[in-house]
Design a protein around this motif. Sequence first.
Motif, PDB file in Angstrom:
ATOM      1  N   PRO A 143      12.361  -5.491   5.315  1.00  9.19           N
ATOM      2  CA  PRO A 143      10.983  -5.584   5.803  1.00  9.19           C
ATOM      3  C   PRO A 143      10.119  -6.501   4.946  1.00  9.19           C
ATOM      4  O   PRO A 143      10.335  -6.645   3.749  1.00  9.19           O
ATOM      5  CB  PRO A 143      10.480  -4.140   5.718  1.00  9.19           C
ATOM      6  CG  PRO A 143      11.710  -3.306   5.666  1.00  9.19           C
ATOM      7  CD  PRO A 143      12.738  -4.135   4.961  1.00  9.19           C
ATOM      8  N   SER A 144       9.132  -7.119   5.569  1.00  6.53           N
ATOM      9  CA  SER A 144       8.175  -7.976   4.868  1.00  6.53           C
ATOM     10  C   SER A 144       7.040  -7.133   4.301  1.00  6.53           C
ATOM     11  O   SER A 144       6.702  -6.086   4.850  1.00  6.53           O
ATOM     12  CB  SER A 144       7.569  -8.997   5.835  1.00  6.53           C
ATOM     13  OG  SER A 144       8.569  -9.822   6.357  1.00  6.53           O
ATOM     14  N   LEU A 145       6.447  -7.626   3.247  1.00  8.24           N
ATOM     15  CA  LEU A 145       5.251  -7.050   2.633  1.00  8.24           C
ATOM     16  C   LEU A 145       5.362  -5.538   2.448  1.00  8.24           C
ATOM     17  O   LEU A 145       6.279  -5.068   1.804  1.00  8.24           O
ATOM     18  CB  LEU A 145       4.008  -7.433   3.445  1.00  8.24           C
ATOM     19  CG  LEU A 145       3.760  -8.943   3.578  1.00  8.24           C
ATOM     20  CD1 LEU A 145       2.636  -9.226   4.546  1.00  8.24           C
ATOM     21  CD2 LEU A 145       3.480  -9.549   2.215  1.00  8.24           C
ATOM     22  N   ASN A 146       4.402  -4.782   3.017  1.00 15.95           N
ATOM     23  CA  ASN A 146       4.375  -3.328   2.797  1.00 15.95           C
ATOM     24  C   ASN A 146       4.959  -2.562   3.982  1.00 15.95           C
ATOM     25  O   ASN A 146       4.567  -1.447   4.266  1.00 15.95           O
ATOM     26  CB  ASN A 146       2.943  -2.867   2.508  1.00 15.95           C
ATOM     27  CG  ASN A 146       2.024  -3.091   3.689  1.00 15.95           C
ATOM     28  OD1 ASN A 146       2.325  -3.862   4.599  1.00 15.95           O
ATOM     29  ND2 ASN A 146       0.887  -2.426   3.684  1.00 15.95           N
ATOM     30  N   ARG A 147       5.912  -3.147   4.666  1.00 17.33           N
ATOM     31  CA  ARG A 147       6.524  -2.474   5.816  1.00 17.33           C
ATOM     32  C   ARG A 147       7.762  -1.688   5.389  1.00 17.33           C
ATOM     33  O   ARG A 147       8.416  -2.019   4.415  1.00 17.33           O
ATOM     34  CB  ARG A 147       6.866  -3.488   6.899  1.00 17.33           C
ATOM     35  CG  ARG A 147       5.608  -4.023   7.560  1.00 17.33           C
ATOM     36  CD  ARG A 147       5.941  -5.008   8.661  1.00 17.33           C
ATOM     37  NE  ARG A 147       4.733  -5.504   9.292  1.00 17.33           N
ATOM     38  CZ  ARG A 147       3.981  -6.477   8.818  1.00 17.33           C
ATOM     39  NH1 ARG A 147       4.293  -7.056   7.664  1.00 17.33           N
ATOM     40  NH2 ARG A 147       2.908  -6.882   9.468  1.00 17.33           N
ATOM     41  N   PRO A 163       8.801  -5.490  -0.354  1.00 15.24           N
ATOM     42  CA  PRO A 163       8.404  -5.566  -1.765  1.00 15.24           C
ATOM     43  C   PRO A 163       7.012  -5.020  -2.047  1.00 15.24           C
ATOM     44  O   PRO A 163       6.692  -4.663  -3.168  1.00 15.24           O
ATOM     45  CB  PRO A 163       8.474  -7.060  -2.069  1.00 15.24           C
ATOM     46  CG  PRO A 163       8.273  -7.722  -0.742  1.00 15.24           C
ATOM     47  CD  PRO A 163       8.882  -6.794   0.269  1.00 15.24           C
ATOM     48  N   GLY A 164       6.158  -4.956  -1.025  1.00 14.93           N
ATOM     49  CA  GLY A 164       4.780  -4.499  -1.206  1.00 14.93           C
ATOM     50  C   GLY A 164       3.813  -5.582  -0.794  1.00 14.93           C
ATOM     51  O   GLY A 164       4.203  -6.681  -0.423  1.00 14.93           O
ATOM     52  N   VAL A 167       5.420  -0.524  -2.387  1.00 16.38           N
ATOM     53  CA  VAL A 167       5.498   0.464  -1.309  1.00 16.38           C
ATOM     54  C   VAL A 167       5.677   1.842  -1.943  1.00 16.38           C
ATOM     55  O   VAL A 167       6.366   1.994  -2.949  1.00 16.38           O
ATOM     56  CB  VAL A 167       6.670   0.116  -0.361  1.00 16.38           C
ATOM     57  CG1 VAL A 167       6.851   1.158   0.707  1.00 16.38           C
ATOM     58  CG2 VAL A 167       6.439  -1.254   0.265  1.00 16.38           C
ATOM     59  N   SER A 168       5.053   2.871  -1.343  1.00 17.04           N
ATOM     60  CA  SER A 168       5.030   4.206  -1.969  1.00 17.04           C
ATOM     61  C   SER A 168       6.255   5.061  -1.671  1.00 17.04           C
ATOM     62  O   SER A 168       6.396   6.132  -2.233  1.00 17.04           O
ATOM     63  CB  SER A 168       3.771   4.957  -1.525  1.00 17.04           C
ATOM     64  OG  SER A 168       3.804   5.159  -0.129  1.00 17.04           O
ATOM     65  N   VAL A 169       7.141   4.623  -0.773  1.00 12.63           N
ATOM     66  CA  VAL A 169       8.351   5.405  -0.470  1.00 12.63           C
ATOM     67  C   VAL A 169       9.583   4.614  -0.889  1.00 12.63           C
ATOM     68  O   VAL A 169       9.526   3.401  -1.061  1.00 12.63           O
ATOM     69  CB  VAL A 169       8.433   5.779   1.031  1.00 12.63           C
ATOM     70  CG1 VAL A 169       7.307   6.711   1.422  1.00 12.63           C
ATOM     71  CG2 VAL A 169       8.441   4.552   1.910  1.00 12.63           C
ATOM     72  N   LYS A 170      10.699   5.342  -1.040  1.00 12.91           N
ATOM     73  CA  LYS A 170      11.950   4.714  -1.468  1.00 12.91           C
ATOM     74  C   LYS A 170      13.018   4.905  -0.402  1.00 12.91           C
ATOM     75  O   LYS A 170      12.955   5.828   0.397  1.00 12.91           O
ATOM     76  CB  LYS A 170      12.441   5.351  -2.770  1.00 12.91           C
ATOM     77  CG  LYS A 170      11.500   5.199  -3.932  1.00 12.91           C
ATOM     78  CD  LYS A 170      12.105   5.886  -5.164  1.00 12.91           C
ATOM     79  CE  LYS A 170      11.065   6.079  -6.221  1.00 12.91           C
ATOM     80  NZ  LYS A 170      10.447   7.383  -6.228  1.00 12.91           N
TER      81      LYS A 170
END
Length: 97
Positions: A7-11, A46-47, A58-61
């Motif tokens: 995913p791109s950015l914060n997805r 990556p956020g 991103v807040s989840v793993k």
Amino acid sequence: MAKRLIPSLNRVLIEKIVPPSKTNSGILLPEKTTKLNTGKVVAVGPGAHSRDGKLIPVSVKEGETVLLPEYGGTEVKLGDKEYHLYRDEDILGTLHD
């Protein structure tokens, strides 16, 4: 060759968890009680960057089970599997045993 989506950015890429449609004793459950509002995190971006340029991760793993909103997300099909893309801020929380 299997495709992998990063995913791109914060997805966040989610595989929805399908709840059972009947109980252990064989009683069929109404469709209304089998909502698809949980999922397993398959991949994370990556956020996103803040206004001052700092990366906000991103807040989840990967591997976590998350609670999802009733609506939203973008459906993605990779091979014969169906996934959903959500923004990090749309995920309602993580579920723990």
